[in-house]
Design a protein around this motif. Structure first.
Motif, PDB file in Angstrom:
ATOM      1  N   VAL A   1      15.805  32.705   5.318  1.00 34.66           N
ATOM      2  CA  VAL A   1      15.111  31.631   4.621  1.00 34.66           C
ATOM      3  C   VAL A   1      15.442  30.308   5.301  1.00 34.66           C
TER       4      VAL A   1
ATOM      5  N   ILE B   1       9.818  31.314   4.695  1.00 33.83           N
ATOM      6  CA  ILE B   1      10.016  32.280   5.769  1.00 33.83           C
ATOM      7  C   ILE B   1       9.564  31.629   7.073  1.00 33.83           C
TER       8      ILE B   1
ATOM      9  N   ALA C   1      14.569  38.722   1.574  1.00 35.35           N
ATOM     10  CA  ALA C   1      14.846  37.373   2.065  1.00 35.35           C
ATOM     11  C   ALA C   1      16.353  37.162   2.073  1.00 35.35           C
TER      12      ALA C   1
ATOM     13  N   TYR D   1      19.350  34.288   2.606  1.00 34.38           N
ATOM     14  CA  TYR D   1      19.507  32.836   2.603  1.00 34.38           C
ATOM     15  C   TYR D   1      20.970  32.430   2.614  1.00 34.38           C
TER      16      TYR D   1
ATOM     17  N   TYR E   1      16.530  30.489  -2.286  1.00 38.51           N
ATOM     18  CA  TYR E   1      15.473  31.072  -1.468  1.00 38.51           C
ATOM     19  C   TYR E   1      14.084  30.599  -1.899  1.00 38.51           C
TER      20      TYR E   1
ATOM     21  N   ALA F   1      10.449  31.695  -0.597  1.00 42.80           N
ATOM     22  CA  ALA F   1      10.472  32.579   0.574  1.00 42.80           C
ATOM     23  C   ALA F   1      10.137  34.025   0.227  1.00 42.80           C
ATOM     24  N   LEU F   2      10.688  34.533  -0.852  1.00 43.13           N
ATOM     25  CA  LEU F   2      10.460  35.939  -1.192  1.00 43.13           C
ATOM     26  C   LEU F   2       9.003  36.165  -1.599  1.00 43.13           C
TER      27      LEU F   2
ATOM     28  N   ALA G   1      16.814  39.519  -2.645  1.00 45.29           N
ATOM     29  CA  ALA G   1      17.321  38.314  -1.975  1.00 45.29           C
ATOM     30  C   ALA G   1      18.825  38.465  -1.809  1.00 45.29           C
TER      31      ALA G   1
END
Length: 250
Positions: free
Chosen positions: A55, A60, A81, A83, A88, A91-92, A111
């Motif tokens: 991340v 991303i 993801a 991080y 995060y 991002a996910l 995550a």
């Protein structure tokens, strides 16, 4: 019952994401390295595509998504993801959406925390043994879900659209006097930001500050400028000082 096999598509500039991915799959299956352009590849329905990336600023890395798009299929997929203990954010969700756009059914997501690539005192030593055991348990849970009698259902993950606006890190690694121009950093840069003929330079328009060049330099010659590193570390110590734990979505 279908026997599913892992296919891991990984963008892991400094190794943390790769370590998590290997723990999830138990080291089984094939690996697609997204740090280099991926050939257009159809993925069999009997394959579980595990897409994993770090991340950067709640997103991303665009280059990872571009190369992930070379993979397409209709089977199950898992989004992971990784991080640096801050957050995060979107991002996910962004990674899950990319998999769906490729035709996959996202049946699991997670995550994980890894040592921060820019400020290594943040989440130092992560993923640790507990993280890797959690990753292994998550991998087994994914396979159990696939082997179960119930119809596969997609998972919902946290995040918002439009995704967080992220313009990148305003500083980049630079080579110091101990650089011997061996060229290793140039040959391994995921975005070609270091000229092969002049590896002491960094193209700021291409560099995404992924820190691969810093992590692999045999002489420790590439570093983040000290003022930027100190400011980043201070900010993260305040905002990301409390250890966070893995999160699973199944």
């Amino acid at each position: 019952m279908t026997d599913f096999h892992w296919l891991s598509a990984i963008f892991s500039p400094t190794g943390g994401t790769a370590a998590i991915t290997k723990a999830i799959t138990g080291g089984h299956g094939h690996v697609v390295d997204l740090s280099v352009p991926a050939p257009v590849t159809p993925v069999a329905d009997s394959t579980v595509l595990l897409a994993a990336a770090p991340v950067f600023g709640g997103r991303i890395p665009a280059v990872a998504l571009e190369r992930l798009a070379a993979l397409s299929g209709n089977g199950p997929a898992v989004a992971v993801a990784v991080y640096g203990n801050r957050d995060y954010e979107d991002a996910l969700l962004e990674l899950s959406d990319a998999l769906k756009a490729g035709g996959f059914q996202v049946i699991g997501a997670a995550a994980f925390v890894a040592q921060h690539s820019i400020a290594p005192t943040i989440a130092q030593g992560r993923p640790d043994q507990a993280d890797l055991e959690a990753a292994a348990n998550f991998g087994r849970a994914v396979l159990d879900k696939l082997a179960g009698p119930d119809p596969l259902t997609p998972v919902a993950v946290p995040g918002n659209t439009p995704y967080k606006d992220w313009k990148g890190v305003p500083f980049h690694p630079a080579a110091g006097e101990s650089c011997i121009s061996c060229g290793l950093c140039a040959s391994r840069c995921p975005v070609g930001a270091i000229p092969a003929g002049s590896p002491k330079e960094t193209d700021p328009e291409r560099c995404i500050t992924c820190m691969r060049c810093v992590s692999l330099c045999p002489r420790g010659a590439r570093t983040i400028p000290a003022p930027a590193l100190q400011a980043t570390t201070a900010m993260l110590t305040e905002k990301a000082g409390v250890p966070r734990q893995p999160e699973f979505f199944l």
